[in-house]
Structure formats: C-alpha cells, structure tokens
Design a protein around this motif. Structure first.
Motif, short mmCIF file in Angstrom:
data_model
loop_
_atom_site.label_atom_id
_atom_site.label_comp_id
_atom_site.label_asym_id
_atom_site.label_seq_id
_atom_site.Cartn_x
_atom_site.Cartn_y
_atom_site.Cartn_z
N ARG A 58 1.73 25.19 58.17
CA ARG A 58 2.37 24.07 57.50
C ARG A 58 3.09 23.19 58.51
O ARG A 58 3.84 23.70 59.36
N PRO A 59 2.90 21.84 58.45
CA PRO A 59 3.57 20.98 59.44
C PRO A 59 5.07 20.94 59.23
O PRO A 59 5.59 21.36 58.18
N ALA A 60 5.76 20.42 60.22
CA ALA A 60 7.22 20.36 60.15
C ALA A 60 7.67 19.43 59.03
O ALA A 60 6.91 18.58 58.54
N LEU A 61 8.95 19.58 58.64
CA LEU A 61 9.48 18.84 57.51
C LEU A 61 9.45 17.33 57.76
O LEU A 61 9.07 16.55 56.88
N TYR A 62 9.82 16.89 58.97
CA TYR A 62 9.88 15.45 59.24
C TYR A 62 8.47 14.84 59.19
O TYR A 62 8.31 13.67 58.81
N LEU A 63 7.43 15.62 59.57
CA LEU A 63 6.07 15.11 59.48
C LEU A 63 5.62 14.96 58.04
O LEU A 63 4.95 13.98 57.68
N ARG A 64 5.99 15.90 57.18
CA ARG A 64 5.63 15.80 55.78
C ARG A 64 6.30 14.61 55.12
O ARG A 64 5.69 13.90 54.31
N ILE A 65 7.60 14.36 55.49
CA ILE A 65 8.31 13.21 54.92
C ILE A 65 7.68 11.90 55.39
O ILE A 65 7.49 10.96 54.62
N TYR A 66 7.31 11.86 56.67
CA TYR A 66 6.69 10.65 57.22
C TYR A 66 5.35 10.35 56.52
O TYR A 66 5.05 9.20 56.19
N SER B 73 4.47 7.03 54.33
CA SER B 73 3.38 6.15 54.75
C SER B 73 2.36 5.96 53.64
O SER B 73 1.82 4.86 53.46
N LEU B 74 2.11 7.02 52.86
CA LEU B 74 1.19 6.88 51.74
C LEU B 74 1.79 6.02 50.62
O LEU B 74 1.09 5.28 49.94
N TYR B 75 3.12 6.11 50.47
CA TYR B 75 3.78 5.34 49.40
C TYR B 75 3.77 3.85 49.70
O TYR B 75 3.53 3.02 48.81
#
Length: 424
Positions: free
Chosen positions: A274-282, A286-288
């Motif tokens: 699972r990627p890091a938290l900041y990558l998931r938020i980014y 970006s999709l939004y």
C-alpha cells in the motif's frame, strides 16, 4: 503318455466343445488379467495419494475443504460405482475434507451452487453435461467474482468428457483416466480456461467451456442411439436416413461479431504494498480536480462490429480450450461456418467423423475469430442448440467470450506441453 494320447483323442472327438472351452478360458483369462491390472493402478494411485495425506500442515492452517458434485446418472448409471471405486479412495487418503453432493435430476447442480457455502476446491464428477451445469450455477451467483477464483477439478465419468482431452494425458483405460484426474487435483497445477456466456432474449445466461453447435450434424447425432440394433453401422444409417428428408438442408441466420481482443498481462499473485498516506491523498485530489474524461461515442464502438448473412449446414462456436496455448497473445472464440453445398455421400462420411470429433471444422468452411457475437435467427426457426452436449431450444442469442475465467486442475505433464511453444 497314454493319458496324454487319450486326452488329445478326446479333444479331437469333441472338437466343438473344445473350441468353445478354449475361447471361454481365453476370454476369462484376459478379463481376470485386466482386473488385476486395474487393481495395480488403484494401489499405485492410493500410495501416491497417501504421500500427500502424510504431509504435516501448520497448526494455524485448516484442512482444505473440497465439494464434490457427483452425477450418478452419468455413464448410463455407472458413475457412482466408478467414483466410489476409483476416485473416492484417492481423495480421502489425500487428507482433504470431502463433501459429496449427489444430483438427483437434471438442472439440480445449478440450484445447489446457489446455496453452496465457502469451499477451497470444487470437484466435478461426471461428463460434459455436469460440467456445464456446475459452471453455469457458479457463474450465475451474485458473488461469482469471488467464487470463480476457486480452482475446479474434473473427474471424467460421463459418456462424453471433452475436457479430459485437454487436462489429462490420453489413455484408453478408464481406471487410469480417473486416477490421473484425481491425482492432478492433489498436485495443484492449474490452467485458465475460457468460458462462453450464452444469453437469450429472456432467459438467464448459460455458460459453456466447449461451445455451441447448431445444424444438421448435431441434430442427426442425437438420433444415432435410436439405431442401436444396427451395431457399428448405426452412425452411417442415421445420417443416411436424414438425407432422405428435405435436401439440401440449410440453416440461415444473421451473424454480427467483434474481432479478437488483445490478452492483458497476468496480474501478479502478490498484492503490491500500500502506498504512503500522502501519495494516496495526492492521487485522490488529482482525480477530484482533473477534468472529466470524454465518453466514447456509441458510433465509434459500433464501427468495430461486422455483420454477415449466412446459410450453412452447421454452425459451431467453440472456445480454444481443446488446443490450449498458454502463450497466446489474443483471446477469441472460433466460429466455424460449414458450406451448405455438401453432397449426401460427404454428409454421411463427415457425420461419422463428427461423432468422434464434434469440433471438427472441415476444409472449405469459413472460420471467423471473434470475442463476441450476436446470432439472429429467422422467425419460426425450429431445432435445438447443443451447448456442451446439452440440448437447448434454438433462439436468437448473444455469445460473449470470458477469457481465462476459470481455473481447472490439470496434469503437470499436460501443462508443460501447453508451455512448450514458449520454450521454443
């Protein structure tokens, strides 16, 4: 010496009785020898299965559960005895937690699959019809995405067992075939098989691993058993009497199809970390804020469809499971359109060949490779489809290829042969 001479004189005097006695003794000796060889095969298979049963499992791991769907009516009612004598001892000695479900009537396996609880293995003991019922019930479930990942074993007990030619080495000995199939389940080697989804206008979809047939050869093949009294001539007789009807026999339809699709790369067995938290938020932000993607117009999708009008003596839509190639880069089903200009003599000869090889696509036929097709029949069309050797009413259908949908156990030697082109 005198006794020997008297014995030969007796044989010479009663030569008819002697001939009959010698024939009976020879037949009885061969029969006993065959039974002895079968017992040796069973003993060797049970000893091999015992090795799997003696293996230690960790304390935190549960015993694997296997659900067997047995069709006692297969092989003219001999399937139950064949299973209990040849396959059941191997499965029990392996250490599996076996649950045997016996079907009582046609179509019951589909209903039982809807109620089936979680299991580690599914084992089908029967013929082509049993396979078709089990996979149809399995893929009709609401949670089929999860249950379709359960590996499936096939023990050939039916009169027609097409899949056994793909999954196991060829053998004329029935005990050997059943033992090989049972041991292949224990060895754990699997291969992905394509599935055809066949959907009518109103009914629920039916699923097949072999294919669909519609035409004169299939209709005549169903009637061959009526001429049992003709012995080895019954096949040719059935096709000969069929030529006395309306001739030439033409089946007209409209076929719309899509071409083959590229095979996507196989998904890795191990899930990525699972990627890091900041990558998931980014990624979510970006999709939004990204601009919405343009939808593909319906006209663009329709350009890939091709339509043809056909007149044929027989149409078959089959998977590539019989000649399975694990190195293939495209996924498609084979549509064989046989010409309707066949002479009566060729019809009789070719019909005999198709009884041995139903997927035979003779010379002069038109072959189409497709990933999806729609078969439209004229109004008032009579006859039946043959879907994995099971009879269904002929109607307009949509056939969709589900590539590598199910995992079936296979003999490791057969898997090596399927991978051989990659080595070369």
């Amino acid at each position: 010496m005198a006794k020997v001479v008297r014995m030969f004189k007796t044989f010479k005097t009663h030569w008819k009785k002697t001939t009959v006695g010698v024939c009976l003794l020879t037949w009885g000796g061969n029969w006993l020898y065959g039974k002895h060889c079968d017992n040796l095969l069973r003993r060797a298979a049970c000893q091999e299965a015992q090795v799997f049963g003696n293996q230690l499992i960790p304390s935190n791991m549960q015993v694997k559960k296997a659900t067997v769907f047995l069709n006692p009516a297969a092989c003219k009612g001999k399937a139950r005895n064949l299973f209990e004598k040849n396959a059941a001892p191997i499965l029990h000695l392996s250490g599996l937690d076996i649950t045997i479900v016996k079907t009582d009537y046609e179509g019951q396996a589909k209903k039982l699959l809807e109620l089936m609880e979680n299991t580690d293995l599914i084992i089908i003991a029967g013929g082509d019809g049993t396979v078709q019922e089990v996979i149809t019930g399995l893929l009709r479930r609401a949670d089929e995405a999860t249950f379709s990942k359960i590996p499936i074993g096939f023990i050939p007990l039916g009169k027609t067992s097409t899949l056994s030619q793909t999954l196991y080495p060829g053998s004329l000995n029935q005990v050997q075939r059943i033992a090989d199939a049972s041991l292949a389940i224990l060895k754990g080697e699997t291969v992905p098989l394509d599935v055809l989804q066949i959907k009518g206008e109103k009914e629920q979809p039916v699923f097949a691993v072999t294919g669909l047939r519609w035409g004169s050869y299939r209709d005549t093949g169903v009637k061959v058993s009526k001429y049992w009294y003709l012995g080895p001539l019954k096949t040719k007789a059935a096709h000969f009497f069929n030529t006395l009807k309306e001739w030439p026999q033409k089946h007209q339809a409209s076929l719309t199809y899509l071409g083959p699709t590229k095979r996507p790369p196989e998904e890795p067995e191990e899930k990525p970390s699972r990627p890091a938290l900041y990558l998931r938020i980014y990624r979510r932000l970006s999709l939004y804020w990204a601009s919405p993607q343009k939808e593909i117009s319906q006209e663009a999708t329709l350009e890939a469809w091709e339509e043809m009008q056909l007149s044929t003596i027989e149409l078959s839509i089959t998977t590539q499971n019989r000649q399975l190639d694990l190195t293939r880069t495209e996924d498609f089903m084979n549509i064989c359109i046989e010409p309707d200009t066949v002479g009566k003599g060729d019809f009789i000869n070719r019909g005999s060949q198709k009884m041995c090889d139903p997927q035979l696509c003779p010379e002069g036929s038109q072959c189409v490779y497709a990933s999806r097709c729609i078969l439209q029949l004229p109004e008032g069309t009579e006859g039946s489809f043959g879907i994995d050797s099971e009879e269904y009413e002929a109607m307009p259908v949509e056939v969709k290829l589900l590539p590598r949908k199910l995992q079936f156990f296979c003999d490791p030697r057969r898997r090596e042969q399927m991978l051989q082109p990659a080595v070369q």
